[in-house]
Design a protein around this motif. Structure first.
Motif, PDB file in Angstrom:
ATOM      1  N   TYR A 232       0.841  -1.194   0.000  1.00  0.00           N
ATOM      2  CA  TYR A 232       0.000   0.000   0.000  1.00  0.00           C
ATOM      3  C   TYR A 232       0.880   1.250   0.000  1.00  0.00           C
ATOM      4  CZ  TYR A 232      -4.055  -2.902   1.121  1.00  0.00           C
ATOM      5  OH  TYR A 232      -5.067  -3.831   1.075  1.00  0.00           O
ATOM      6  N   ASP A 233       0.574   2.170  -0.901  1.00  0.00           N
ATOM      7  CA  ASP A 233       1.292   3.433  -0.989  1.00  0.00           C
ATOM      8  C   ASP A 233       0.427   4.531  -0.353  1.00  0.00           C
ATOM      9  OD1 ASP A 233       2.782   5.650  -1.672  1.00  0.00           O
ATOM     10  OD2 ASP A 233       3.081   5.073  -3.758  1.00  0.00           O
ATOM     11  N   TYR A 234      -0.653   4.902  -1.006  1.00  0.00           N
ATOM     12  CA  TYR A 234      -1.574   5.872  -0.414  1.00  0.00           C
ATOM     13  C   TYR A 234      -2.952   5.714  -1.040  1.00  0.00           C
ATOM     14  CZ  TYR A 234      -0.690   8.699  -4.649  1.00  0.00           C
ATOM     15  OH  TYR A 234      -0.569   9.136  -5.951  1.00  0.00           O
ATOM     16  N   GLU A 235      -3.916   6.381  -0.447  1.00  0.00           N
ATOM     17  CA  GLU A 235      -5.276   6.385  -0.979  1.00  0.00           C
ATOM     18  C   GLU A 235      -5.874   7.770  -0.822  1.00  0.00           C
ATOM     19  OE1 GLU A 235      -7.532   4.291   2.749  1.00  0.00           O
ATOM     20  OE2 GLU A 235      -5.994   3.120   1.708  1.00  0.00           O
ATOM     21  N   GLU A 236      -6.747   8.111  -1.773  1.00  0.00           N
ATOM     22  CA  GLU A 236      -7.384   9.429  -1.779  1.00  0.00           C
ATOM     23  C   GLU A 236      -8.872   9.279  -2.080  1.00  0.00           C
ATOM     24  OE1 GLU A 236      -4.004  12.516  -3.257  1.00  0.00           O
ATOM     25  OE2 GLU A 236      -4.714  11.130  -4.788  1.00  0.00           O
ATOM     26  N   PRO A 237      -9.708  10.158  -1.502  1.00  0.00           N
ATOM     27  CA  PRO A 237     -11.151  10.061  -1.724  1.00  0.00           C
ATOM     28  C   PRO A 237     -11.519  10.297  -3.192  1.00  0.00           C
ATOM     29  CG  PRO A 237     -10.647  11.528   0.116  1.00  0.00           C
ATOM     30  CD  PRO A 237      -9.360  11.265  -0.582  1.00  0.00           C
ATOM     31  N   VAL A 238     -12.596   9.645  -3.620  1.00  0.00           N
ATOM     32  CA  VAL A 238     -13.128   9.829  -4.974  1.00  0.00           C
ATOM     33  C   VAL A 238     -14.365  10.721  -4.877  1.00  0.00           C
ATOM     34  CG1 VAL A 238     -14.036   8.687  -7.026  1.00  0.00           C
ATOM     35  CG2 VAL A 238     -12.315   7.529  -5.602  1.00  0.00           C
ATOM     36  N   CYS A 299     -15.320  15.270   5.645  1.00  0.00           N
ATOM     37  CA  CYS A 299     -16.421  14.991   4.702  1.00  0.00           C
ATOM     38  C   CYS A 299     -17.768  14.839   5.396  1.00  0.00           C
ATOM     39  CB  CYS A 299     -16.122  13.754   3.852  1.00  0.00           C
ATOM     40  SG  CYS A 299     -16.406  12.183   4.661  1.00  0.00           S
ATOM     41  N   GLY A 300     -17.780  14.964   6.723  1.00  0.00           N
ATOM     42  CA  GLY A 300     -19.047  14.975   7.441  1.00  0.00           C
ATOM     43  C   GLY A 300     -19.539  13.616   7.897  1.00  0.00           C
ATOM     44  N   VAL A 301     -18.925  12.539   7.402  1.00  0.00           N
ATOM     45  CA  VAL A 301     -19.373  11.199   7.777  1.00  0.00           C
ATOM     46  C   VAL A 301     -18.191  10.250   7.648  1.00  0.00           C
ATOM     47  CG1 VAL A 301     -20.065  10.473   5.438  1.00  0.00           C
ATOM     48  CG2 VAL A 301     -21.241   9.501   7.435  1.00  0.00           C
ATOM     49  N   VAL A 325     -22.249  13.554  -0.197  1.00  0.00           N
ATOM     50  CA  VAL A 325     -20.976  13.549   0.526  1.00  0.00           C
ATOM     51  C   VAL A 325     -19.949  14.365  -0.260  1.00  0.00           C
ATOM     52  CG1 VAL A 325     -19.059  12.122   1.330  1.00  0.00           C
ATOM     53  CG2 VAL A 325     -21.419  11.327   1.619  1.00  0.00           C
ATOM     54  N   ALA A 326     -19.298  15.305   0.407  1.00  0.00           N
ATOM     55  CA  ALA A 326     -18.300  16.162  -0.263  1.00  0.00           C
ATOM     56  C   ALA A 326     -17.135  16.415   0.685  1.00  0.00           C
ATOM     57  CB  ALA A 326     -18.935  17.485  -0.690  1.00  0.00           C
ATOM     58  N   TRP A 327     -15.927  16.378   0.142  1.00  0.00           N
ATOM     59  CA  TRP A 327     -14.719  16.603   0.933  1.00  0.00           C
ATOM     60  C   TRP A 327     -14.323  18.071   0.888  1.00  0.00           C
ATOM     61  CZ3 TRP A 327     -12.167  12.693   3.642  1.00  0.00           C
ATOM     62  CH2 TRP A 327     -12.718  11.419   3.470  1.00  0.00           C
ATOM     63  N   SER A 328     -14.010  18.626   2.057  1.00  0.00           N
ATOM     64  CA  SER A 328     -13.701  20.057   2.159  1.00  0.00           C
ATOM     65  C   SER A 328     -12.232  20.364   1.905  1.00  0.00           C
ATOM     66  CB  SER A 328     -14.099  20.578   3.545  1.00  0.00           C
ATOM     67  OG  SER A 328     -13.379  19.891   4.562  1.00  0.00           O
ATOM     68  N   GLU A 329     -11.361  19.329   1.951  1.00  0.00           N
ATOM     69  CA  GLU A 329      -9.917  19.529   1.762  1.00  0.00           C
ATOM     70  C   GLU A 329      -9.355  18.397   0.898  1.00  0.00           C
ATOM     71  OE1 GLU A 329      -8.218  22.066   3.095  1.00  0.00           O
ATOM     72  OE2 GLU A 329      -9.654  22.870   4.555  1.00  0.00           O
ATOM     73  N   HIS A 330      -8.115  18.568   0.456  1.00  0.00           N
ATOM     74  CA  HIS A 330      -7.392  17.481  -0.194  1.00  0.00           C
ATOM     75  C   HIS A 330      -6.857  16.561   0.910  1.00  0.00           C
ATOM     76  CE1 HIS A 330      -7.483  19.339  -4.189  1.00  0.00           C
ATOM     77  NE2 HIS A 330      -7.278  20.485  -3.557  1.00  0.00           N
ATOM     78  N   VAL A 331      -7.234  15.297   0.857  1.00  0.00           N
ATOM     79  CA  VAL A 331      -6.874  14.339   1.905  1.00  0.00           C
ATOM     80  C   VAL A 331      -6.146  13.159   1.266  1.00  0.00           C
ATOM     81  CG1 VAL A 331      -7.738  12.795   3.708  1.00  0.00           C
ATOM     82  CG2 VAL A 331      -8.856  15.003   3.315  1.00  0.00           C
ATOM     83  N   ALA A 385      -0.307   7.833   7.966  1.00  0.00           N
ATOM     84  CA  ALA A 385      -0.539   9.235   8.328  1.00  0.00           C
ATOM     85  C   ALA A 385      -1.529   9.848   7.360  1.00  0.00           C
ATOM     86  CB  ALA A 385       0.768  10.028   8.319  1.00  0.00           C
ATOM     87  N   TYR A 386      -2.316  10.775   7.853  1.00  0.00           N
ATOM     88  CA  TYR A 386      -3.190  11.558   6.991  1.00  0.00           C
ATOM     89  C   TYR A 386      -2.529  12.894   6.695  1.00  0.00           C
ATOM     90  CZ  TYR A 386      -7.277   8.519   7.672  1.00  0.00           C
ATOM     91  OH  TYR A 386      -8.162   7.461   7.669  1.00  0.00           O
ATOM     92  N   LEU A 387      -2.395  13.213   5.415  1.00  0.00           N
ATOM     93  CA  LEU A 387      -1.937  14.520   4.980  1.00  0.00           C
ATOM     94  C   LEU A 387      -3.147  15.275   4.445  1.00  0.00           C
ATOM     95  CD1 LEU A 387       1.357  13.539   3.088  1.00  0.00           C
ATOM     96  CD2 LEU A 387       1.033  14.027   5.526  1.00  0.00           C
ATOM     97  N   VAL A 388      -3.358  16.487   4.943  1.00  0.00           N
ATOM     98  CA  VAL A 388      -4.558  17.252   4.612  1.00  0.00           C
ATOM     99  C   VAL A 388      -4.193  18.707   4.367  1.00  0.00           C
ATOM    100  CG1 VAL A 388      -6.854  17.958   5.397  1.00  0.00           C
ATOM    101  CG2 VAL A 388      -5.927  15.740   6.117  1.00  0.00           C
ATOM    102  N   SER A 389      -4.714  19.276   3.280  1.00  0.00           N
ATOM    103  CA  SER A 389      -4.488  20.694   2.987  1.00  0.00           C
ATOM    104  C   SER A 389      -5.530  21.180   1.995  1.00  0.00           C
ATOM    105  CB  SER A 389      -3.081  20.898   2.407  1.00  0.00           C
ATOM    106  OG  SER A 389      -2.880  22.256   2.029  1.00  0.00           O
ATOM    107  N   ASP A 390      -5.706  22.494   1.958  1.00  0.00           N
ATOM    108  CA  ASP A 390      -6.590  23.047   0.930  1.00  0.00           C
ATOM    109  C   ASP A 390      -5.871  23.155  -0.416  1.00  0.00           C
ATOM    110  OD1 ASP A 390      -4.843  25.071   1.542  1.00  0.00           O
ATOM    111  OD2 ASP A 390      -6.374  26.597   1.933  1.00  0.00           O
TER     112      ASP A 390
END
Length: 413
Positions: A232-238, A299-301, A325-331, A385-390
């Motif tokens: 596993y490298d990383y995963e991002e929301p769709v 994302c609220g849930v 469902v909507a993501w507010s940041e890049h995760v 780790a979670y990396l998060v930014s706008d």
């Protein structure tokens, strides 16, 4: 009246479910599916989170009687190892659950693929084998050159091998048959499947009476590790509006129905090939390697939160619109990769990683003085780790820094 739930193997993400149920005013009773659960799972168990811990009993009927006496209204698995017993106990109690006739198909990967294909849900062709020669012969007869070999009932990329020839398939089969799965059971058979190609996704869902809702969908990025095993490298929301989301979500819902999943959580992995989506596997339980509170924040849930809602407030579940469902940041959820085995001499790497501008959460069980093995799969990863930014560029920058420091022995120095 206080709601009570039975949790079988409340490890991994199951421990977060128990916490959320407790915070919602419900109570939980713990059941163990086996008496010798490996420490990788059992170390996360905290008996104080439950009003009773029944441990393991070889007779499910006795356990069901105890749960009935305690007023348990549903039984759920906390992690993959608890799926079969949770199904059995729910059936004995007559509480809402999944189709008991398809219980094995929700645990055995070969039967899972057969069941999906019979229902018109595309899945890889494969065979359950008990010898390297049988595995090799199947590939030759089918003309399969690119194949995947893995245990029939494990999880988390455990002992998964990508192979490019019948001889490699035979070699990988021998390795699988010589080992044990994540839960300590010997691999008596192995699964050989045709390899399918394309981007890989997973959907974390919750179902109530056959109504399936997607809490989260993520796209995997994996790399090849030692021995051609997937790491596993990383995963991002769709995003919900993406065409990939539409195709994968329809396939996931079809798979859940085909596998008799009517109630509870499921974690379904799908590869989107040029010809369309293909089911890789479904776990009838919560997805792992996650921090629910962080997912909810952006994302609220989360799947864990949606399952809690389904259990304590079914009307609120029915009112949940998964198309919004909507993501507010890049995760980005980044799995740690250790390239060289050694001993962890310091904990300073956590401080350094936490100082990166986009780092929102670090999860690791690595302790000073502990041997850190080479990462060949999820269970031997140092954590995530979670990396998060706008700004997507910030996430990419910190991800590159993490990978560069790993090459210099980050978890050892």
């Amino acid at each position: 009246m206080t709601l009570r739930f039975g949790i079988v193997d409340g490890y991994s993400t199951g421990r977060f479910l128990v916490g959320q149920l407790r915070d919602s005013g419900a109570e939980c009773v713990h059941v163990a599916s086996q008496s010798d659960m490996p420490a990788y799972f059992s170390s996360s168990h905290d008996p104080s989170n439950y009003i009773a811990d029944l441990g393991h009993d070889a007779d499910p009927r006795r356990t069901a009687d105890r749960l009935r006496e305690l007023g348990v209204s549903a039984v759920l698995p906390g992690t993959e190892s608890g799926v079969l017993l949770a199904d059995r106990l729910g059936d004995l109690l007559g509480t809402p659950g999944n189709d008991p006739a398809l219980s094995e198909a929700r645990r055995s990967k070969p039967l899972m693929a057969e069941t999906a294909l019979a229902a018109g849900v595309r899945a890889p062709l494969g065979l359950r084998v008990d010898s390297p020669a049988q595995a090799r012969a199947w590939c030759v007869e089918r003309g399969v050159t690119e194949a995947v070999v893995k245990p029939v009932d494990s999880a988390g990329s455990d002992n998964v091998h990508f192979c490019g020839s019948p001889d490699e398939v035979a070699e990988a089969t021998a390795v699988v048959l010589a080992g044990h799965n994540l839960y300590g059971a010997r691999n008596v058979t192995a699964l050989v499947q045709e390899r399918v190609f394309g981007p890989e996704f997973y959907a974390n869902t919750v179902s109530v009476d056959g109504e399936h809702k997607i809490a989260e969908m993520w796209r995997y990025t994996k790399r090849l590790g030692p021995g051609m095993s997937p790491v596993y490298d990383y995963e991002e929301p769709v995003p919900v509006g993406a065409d990939e989301y539409r195709q994968v979500s329809a396939h996931v819902r079809g798979a859940l129905t085909a596998l008799g999943i009517r109630n509870g959580a499921a974690h379904t992995e799908v590869i989107l090939t040029a010809e369309g989506p293909v089911l890789i596997e479904t776990g009838a339980r919560l997805g792992g390697a996650t921090t629910p509170w962080l997912v909810e924040k952006f994302c609220g849930v989360s799947q864990t939160r949606l399952l809690t809602t389904a259990l304590v407030d079914p009307s609120a579940f029915r009112g949940f619109d998964d198309s919004r469902v909507a993501w507010s940041e890049h995760v980005r959820n980044v799995s740690f990769i250790n390239p060289v085995a050694g001993v962890a001499r310091s904990d300073d790497w956590r401080t350094w990683l936490g100082s990166l501008p986009s780092c929102a959460e670090v999860v690791s069980g690595v302790a000073v003085g502990q041997t850190v093995p080479v990462t060949v799969g999820l269970t031997v990863s140092p954590g995530f780790a979670y990396l998060v930014s706008d700004r997507a560029a910030d996430v990419e920058r910190d991800y590159a820094l993490l990978r560069a420091h790993e090459e210099q022995g980050l978890y050892l120095n």
